[in-house]
Design a protein around this motif. Structure first.
Motif, PDB file in Angstrom:
ATOM      1  N   HIS A  26     -25.993   3.574 -11.767  1.00 27.35           N
ATOM      2  CA  HIS A  26     -26.477   4.149 -10.409  1.00 27.35           C
ATOM      3  C   HIS A  26     -25.581   5.207  -9.932  1.00 27.35           C
ATOM      4  O   HIS A  26     -26.069   6.178  -9.674  1.00 27.35           O
ATOM      5  CB  HIS A  26     -26.761   3.103  -9.438  1.00 27.35           C
ATOM      6  CG  HIS A  26     -27.303   3.542  -8.214  1.00 27.35           C
ATOM      7  ND1 HIS A  26     -28.773   3.939  -8.355  1.00 27.35           N
ATOM      8  CD2 HIS A  26     -26.934   3.699  -6.985  1.00 27.35           C
ATOM      9  CE1 HIS A  26     -29.140   4.297  -7.151  1.00 27.35           C
ATOM     10  NE2 HIS A  26     -28.076   4.256  -5.998  1.00 27.35           N
ATOM     11  N   ILE A  27     -24.357   4.991  -9.979  1.00 27.50           N
ATOM     12  CA  ILE A  27     -23.431   5.989  -9.647  1.00 27.50           C
ATOM     13  C   ILE A  27     -23.587   7.357 -10.588  1.00 27.50           C
ATOM     14  O   ILE A  27     -23.566   8.414 -10.248  1.00 27.50           O
ATOM     15  CB  ILE A  27     -22.045   5.461  -9.578  1.00 27.50           C
ATOM     16  CG1 ILE A  27     -21.908   4.722  -8.405  1.00 27.50           C
ATOM     17  CG2 ILE A  27     -20.874   6.822  -9.512  1.00 27.50           C
ATOM     18  CD1 ILE A  27     -20.533   3.918  -8.522  1.00 27.50           C
ATOM     19  N   GLY A  41     -18.058  11.755 -10.362  1.00 28.41           N
ATOM     20  CA  GLY A  41     -18.360  10.616 -10.855  1.00 28.41           C
ATOM     21  C   GLY A  41     -17.257   9.457 -11.076  1.00 28.41           C
ATOM     22  O   GLY A  41     -17.360   8.337 -10.750  1.00 28.41           O
ATOM     23  N   VAL A  42     -16.168   9.953 -11.531  1.00 31.03           N
ATOM     24  CA  VAL A  42     -14.888   9.148 -11.757  1.00 31.03           C
ATOM     25  C   VAL A  42     -14.362   8.537 -10.637  1.00 31.03           C
ATOM     26  O   VAL A  42     -14.033   7.565 -10.322  1.00 31.03           O
ATOM     27  CB  VAL A  42     -13.903   9.838 -12.734  1.00 31.03           C
ATOM     28  CG1 VAL A  42     -12.504   9.250 -12.638  1.00 31.03           C
ATOM     29  CG2 VAL A  42     -14.478  10.283 -14.162  1.00 31.03           C
ATOM     30  N   VAL A  47     -13.735   3.996  -6.799  1.00 34.08           N
ATOM     31  CA  VAL A  47     -13.839   3.614  -5.599  1.00 34.08           C
ATOM     32  C   VAL A  47     -14.784   2.231  -5.319  1.00 34.08           C
ATOM     33  O   VAL A  47     -14.584   1.404  -4.746  1.00 34.08           O
ATOM     34  CB  VAL A  47     -14.173   4.758  -4.234  1.00 34.08           C
ATOM     35  CG1 VAL A  47     -14.715   4.197  -3.176  1.00 34.08           C
ATOM     36  CG2 VAL A  47     -13.331   5.745  -4.325  1.00 34.08           C
ATOM     37  N   GLY A  48     -15.842   2.556  -6.081  1.00 31.35           N
ATOM     38  CA  GLY A  48     -16.970   1.636  -6.323  1.00 31.35           C
ATOM     39  C   GLY A  48     -16.305   0.261  -7.007  1.00 31.35           C
ATOM     40  O   GLY A  48     -16.714  -0.815  -6.598  1.00 31.35           O
ATOM     41  N   THR A  49     -15.801   0.337  -7.873  1.00 31.06           N
ATOM     42  CA  THR A  49     -15.292  -0.668  -8.685  1.00 31.06           C
ATOM     43  C   THR A  49     -14.137  -1.443  -7.814  1.00 31.06           C
ATOM     44  O   THR A  49     -14.088  -2.852  -7.832  1.00 31.06           O
ATOM     45  CB  THR A  49     -14.544  -0.236  -9.977  1.00 31.06           C
ATOM     46  OG1 THR A  49     -15.477   0.345 -10.720  1.00 31.06           O
ATOM     47  CG2 THR A  49     -14.050  -1.310 -10.680  1.00 31.06           C
ATOM     48  N   ILE A  50     -13.380  -0.811  -7.058  1.00 31.32           N
ATOM     49  CA  ILE A  50     -12.391  -1.401  -6.018  1.00 31.32           C
ATOM     50  C   ILE A  50     -13.207  -2.110  -5.041  1.00 31.32           C
ATOM     51  O   ILE A  50     -12.876  -3.326  -4.747  1.00 31.32           O
ATOM     52  CB  ILE A  50     -11.323  -0.347  -5.675  1.00 31.32           C
ATOM     53  CG1 ILE A  50     -10.370  -0.068  -6.534  1.00 31.32           C
ATOM     54  CG2 ILE A  50     -10.375  -0.913  -4.342  1.00 31.32           C
ATOM     55  CD1 ILE A  50      -9.672   1.308  -6.287  1.00 31.32           C
TER      56      ILE A  50
END
Length: 105
Positions: A26-27, A41-42, A47-50
């Protein structure tokens, strides 16, 4: 150690692995629409993974076990295995569909 805890860990981590891969896709889909896709993206993936890891850590009912407990070890490996398999499955499924569509034109 109960077998119920191991089974619960396996089921929850398979689900969380699928949701994590869905979040990453989705990101990536959102960043394709903007400039500087790699940087944005990176950054969003990190940030999304954390944030995703922190949410999972707080709502997981098996949080009270130590890091080297067998239930946590099984859950860790199942999470990464299910994420890896979902990524590979999606990648090859998408690649094979694009190849089939290109040959049919």
């Amino acid at each position: 150690m109960k077998y119920k805890d191991i089974l619960l860990s396996i089921v929850l981590n398979i689900f969380w692995g699928y949701v994590w891969i869905f979040l990453i896709y989705h990101i990536l889909g959102l960043t394709e629409l903007r400039g500087n896709t790699l940087i944005i993206g990176v950054t969003l993936i990190i940030v999304g993974t954390i944030l995703f890891g922190e949410i999972i850590r707080r709502i997981n009912p098996l949080f009270e076990y130590k890091i080297n407990h067998p239930v946590k070890i099984v859950g860790f490996f199942i999470f990464w295995d299910s994420s890896y398999l979902q990524f590979i499955f999606d990648h090859f499924l998408i690649s094979s569909n694009l190849t089939l569509e290109a040959h049919s034109i």
